[in-house]
Design an enzyme around this catalytic site. Structure first.
Site, PDB file in Angstrom:
ATOM      1  N   ASP A 114      -7.030  -1.610  -4.171  1.00 43.31           N
ATOM      2  CA  ASP A 114      -8.008  -1.273  -3.136  1.00 43.31           C
ATOM      3  C   ASP A 114      -9.042  -0.278  -3.669  1.00 43.31           C
ATOM      4  O   ASP A 114     -10.240  -0.410  -3.413  1.00 43.31           O
ATOM      5  CB  ASP A 114      -7.324  -0.649  -1.913  1.00 43.31           C
ATOM      6  N   ASP A 167       0.866  -1.180   0.000  1.00 38.11           N
ATOM      7  CA  ASP A 167       0.000   0.000   0.000  1.00 38.11           C
ATOM      8  C   ASP A 167       0.897   1.223   0.000  1.00 38.11           C
ATOM      9  O   ASP A 167       1.981   1.217   0.594  1.00 38.11           O
ATOM     10  CB  ASP A 167      -0.914   0.006   1.223  1.00 38.11           C
TER      11      ASP A 167
END
Length: 181
Positions: A141, A122
Site C-alpha cells: 500500500d 495489513d
C-alpha cells in the site's frame, strides 16, 4: 543495450524488489511474529503492528464479500497491474518509470494476497493516540501511494523539463548534455 530498455528493466527490478519485501514482511507477520493470533504488537507510542484482513481495495472500498466478487476484484486489479506494466514500458523518463514500478510492485503484492487468501494482510498502524491519519496498511500500500505521488508530482510540476530531456535523448544527446543546455 538501449538506455531506455535499461531504465525499463530497472523499473521491473524495482517492482520485484518491492513485491519481495512486501511478501517477506507479510510472512514475518503470519509466521514468527504470529500477529494473526497476537492481534497487536505495540512498538512505539505512535506505531503498532495490528492484524487486519482487508477484503476490499483502497480504504476498504468495494469489499469482496462473496467468492465471485473476490475473483472479480483479483481480475480487475490484475488488469490494472497489466495496464501499469504496459504504461511503464511506454514511458521514456526514469522518474515516470520509477513511480510506475512502485505502483506495480505494490499491486503485485496485494494481488498475490487476494488470490491466495481472499484478503490483503495489513499490519502497519500509524496513529497519534486514538487518531489514525491513515488506515492500517502494508508495504505494498505504501509503495502504491508513493508511486502515485511520484507520478502526480511529475505530471504537474516537471513535464516541461522532461519533454526537453526526451527530445535531447531522441537526438542522441546524453542525459548530462541535455541538462547542461
Amino acid at each position: 543495450m538501449n538506455p531506455l530498455l535499461k531504465m525499463r528493466l530497472f523499473g521491473v527490478l524495482i517492482a520485484f524488489i518491492i513485491y519481495g519485501v512486501d511478501q517477506w514482511i507479510k510472512a514475518l507477520m503470519v509466521g514468527p511474529l504470529n500477529l494473526r493470533e497476537v492481534r497487536v504488537i505495540e512498538l512505539l507510542p505512535f506505531f503498532d503492528l495490528r492484524w487486519t484482513q482487508n477484503f476490499g481495495v483502497s480504504m476498504g472500498l468495494f469489499e469482496a464479500d462473496s467468492m465471485e466478487s473476490r475473483w472479480i476484484l483479483v481480475g480487475v486489479t490484475a488488469l490494472i497491474a497489466l495496464v501499469v506494466t504496459i504504461w511503464m514500458f511506454r514511458e521514456k523518463l526514469f522518474g515516470d518509470i520509477l513511480g510506475l514500478s512502485f505502483i506495480l510492485g505494490g499491486a503485485l503484492g496485494n494481488i498475490k494476497d487476494r488470490y491466495e487468501l481472499g484478503y490483503v494482510i495489513d499490519y502497519a498502524d500509524l496513529h497519534i493516540g486514538e487518531f489514525r491519519p491513515f488506515l492500517i496498511f502494508n508495504v505494498a500500500d505504501a509503495a502504491i501511494t508513493i508511486g502515485v505521488v511520484i507520478i502526480l508530482v511529475r505530471a504537474f510540476l516537471m513535464r516541461d523539463k522532461d519533454d526537453q530531456e526526451v527530445d535531447d535523448l531522441m537526438e542522441g544527446k546524453p542525459a548530462d548534455a541535455a541538462e547542461s543546455n
